[in-house]
Motif scaffolding. Sequence first.
Motif, mmCIF file in Angstrom:
data_model
loop_
_atom_site.group_PDB
_atom_site.id
_atom_site.type_symbol
_atom_site.label_atom_id
_atom_site.label_comp_id
_atom_site.label_asym_id
_atom_site.label_seq_id
_atom_site.Cartn_x
_atom_site.Cartn_y
_atom_site.Cartn_z
ATOM 1 N N GLU A 60 0.079 74.113 18.650
ATOM 2 C CA GLU A 60 -1.047 73.221 18.386
ATOM 3 C C GLU A 60 -2.026 73.173 19.558
ATOM 4 O OE1 GLU A 60 0.415 69.415 17.330
ATOM 5 O OE2 GLU A 60 1.313 70.084 15.430
ATOM 6 N N GLU A 61 -1.502 73.222 20.769
ATOM 7 C CA GLU A 61 -2.360 73.111 21.953
ATOM 8 C C GLU A 61 -2.878 74.451 22.441
ATOM 9 O OE1 GLU A 61 -3.325 70.305 23.074
ATOM 10 O OE2 GLU A 61 -2.022 69.026 21.854
ATOM 11 N N GLY A 62 -2.450 75.537 21.805
ATOM 12 C CA GLY A 62 -2.928 76.846 22.220
ATOM 13 C C GLY A 62 -2.433 77.282 23.587
ATOM 14 N N VAL A 63 -1.204 76.938 23.916
ATOM 15 C CA VAL A 63 -0.628 77.289 25.215
ATOM 16 C C VAL A 63 -0.276 78.772 25.231
ATOM 17 C CG1 VAL A 63 1.258 76.808 26.840
ATOM 18 C CG2 VAL A 63 0.274 74.955 25.467
ATOM 19 N N SER A 64 -0.589 79.431 26.313
ATOM 20 C CA SER A 64 -0.271 80.857 26.442
ATOM 21 C C SER A 64 1.220 81.035 26.713
ATOM 22 C CB SER A 64 -1.079 81.476 27.577
ATOM 23 O OG SER A 64 -0.681 82.823 27.793
ATOM 24 N N THR A 65 1.800 82.061 26.089
ATOM 25 C CA THR A 65 3.224 82.338 26.282
ATOM 26 C C THR A 65 3.471 83.426 27.329
ATOM 27 O OG1 THR A 65 3.175 83.949 24.474
ATOM 28 C CG2 THR A 65 3.778 81.675 23.921
ATOM 29 N N ARG A 66 2.424 83.941 27.912
ATOM 30 C CA ARG A 66 2.561 85.030 28.887
ATOM 31 C C ARG A 66 2.171 84.512 30.271
ATOM 32 N NH1 ARG A 66 3.319 89.870 26.498
ATOM 33 N NH2 ARG A 66 2.693 91.024 28.348
ATOM 34 N N ARG A 67 2.966 84.926 31.241
ATOM 35 C CA ARG A 67 2.694 84.578 32.640
ATOM 36 C C ARG A 67 2.718 85.841 33.481
ATOM 37 N NH1 ARG A 67 6.975 79.832 33.780
ATOM 38 N NH2 ARG A 67 8.279 81.376 32.763
ATOM 39 N N ASN A 68 1.627 86.065 34.188
ATOM 40 C CA ASN A 68 1.504 87.263 35.029
ATOM 41 C C ASN A 68 1.687 88.544 34.225
ATOM 42 O OD1 ASN A 68 1.201 85.577 37.313
ATOM 43 N ND2 ASN A 68 3.430 85.451 37.563
ATOM 44 N N ALA B 267 3.547 89.035 31.670
ATOM 45 C CA ALA B 267 4.889 89.220 31.121
ATOM 46 C C ALA B 267 5.234 88.039 30.231
ATOM 47 C CB ALA B 267 5.921 89.355 32.246
ATOM 48 N N GLY B 268 6.165 88.264 29.312
ATOM 49 C CA GLY B 268 6.616 87.206 28.430
ATOM 50 C C GLY B 268 6.356 87.538 26.976
ATOM 51 N N PRO B 269 6.758 86.646 26.061
ATOM 52 C CA PRO B 269 6.548 86.892 24.631
ATOM 53 C C PRO B 269 5.062 86.994 24.292
ATOM 54 C CG PRO B 269 8.100 85.094 24.997
ATOM 55 C CD PRO B 269 7.487 85.396 26.318
ATOM 56 N N ALA B 270 4.774 87.712 23.224
ATOM 57 C CA ALA B 270 3.377 87.915 22.839
ATOM 58 C C ALA B 270 2.753 86.608 22.346
ATOM 59 C CB ALA B 270 3.282 88.997 21.780
ATOM 60 N N ASP B 271 3.486 85.827 21.577
ATOM 61 C CA ASP B 271 2.956 84.576 21.040
ATOM 62 C C ASP B 271 4.116 83.640 20.717
ATOM 63 O OD1 ASP B 271 4.053 85.716 18.780
ATOM 64 O OD2 ASP B 271 2.127 86.337 17.953
#
Length: 409
Positions: free
Chosen positions: A187-195, A197-201
């Motif tokens: 809902e808040e549009g938080v990014s799942t990637r850091r630097n 790396a990480g999940p796509a969504d």
Amino acid sequence: MEPRLSTTPFGRRPLTLALVASQAGAKTRPPEKAVHKWETFRAICTAKEKLGISERALAVLDALLTFHPETVLTGEGLIVFPSNQQLCLRAHGMAPATLRRHLGALVDVGFIIRRDSPNGKRYARKDRAGGIELAFGFDLAPLVTRAEEFERLADEVRAEERALKLVRERVTICRRDICKMIATGMEEGVSTRRNGAGPADWTELHELYRGVVGRIPRSATREVLEPIATELSLLADEILNLLEDHVKSQKLSTNESQTERHIQNSNPDSLIDLEPRSPESPGARTESSPEPLRMPDRTFPLGMVLDACPDIIDYSKGGVANWRDFQAAAALVRPMLGISPSAWLHAQSVMGELDAAIVIASILQKGETVSSAGGYLRALTQRAENGEFSIGPMLMALIGTRKRDKQRA
């Protein structure tokens, strides 16, 4: 003449080494040792699976204990000699053949010892003063001898049950936290990637969560649940870190924008328009209250739907208090399940918005048993178009499954 208790069973029953061991153990009991018969019986009931005894056999043991007049088992007078008829009555009308089978089971596990008379009948011979001089029946002495063993096994079972309860609570908390945090992140549009790396969504994160939860069997043991609880805890911590990083970045950007506005507003030559807009001006906005969601004429109570599909509650921030909350949670879950917008719109047009949302909650509740949520929804939509599908049987089947799972647990 010194009376003698029999060591071998009457009739064609054989003498086994297990019977000899039970009798030898009973001889080692100190005469002064005393135990509370009902406390010992409760310990046996708690540890029945470890002891290899059934509930029906325990009902027979309960009936045998009622024939001993004292609450405390001690001394030598521990032989009870009820007839099969009286035992059947006190065992809640158990059939004689069933009674004999469970009496044999109690003897085999070493809870009681047969002290058969010469003719196989159960009776007591009394002295001139009216006291029992010699009795033939079932000896309860092994219950006194093994009382500490029963209590130790019962403590082990209680400790195992407590550990299982704790790990179940841990899994439940992690599941609730993960679902609500994923809902907030989407809902808040938080990014799942850091630097980089990480999940796509968030959908990928949800699929990872569903993969872990899908390994939970209906009747899970502590050994099975503990590694799953650890995985869920790690996943919950990772998602929480994503949300915390997003909050920190928002605070930093907010502070920077506030500082920039402060510098701009400190210019004395700037003109600030404090006159409010007129209602007729193009930029004025009128706040419109949302029209309340009306429940269709033919539907099921919300409580019944939530009883059948409780997992949908985890995807609502403030809980599901009404149908609007329910539909909002279903709309959030729909992309997580991999259901395309076209399949969703088709289902809504055929079933109606509310029934389509109930189907989404049902698919979520079924979990890994549904291999393709989108294909499953399209199949149900086609059946609904043909008049071959209704919500009621699906909800009742889910409620029945949950009740059976609770009974097994």
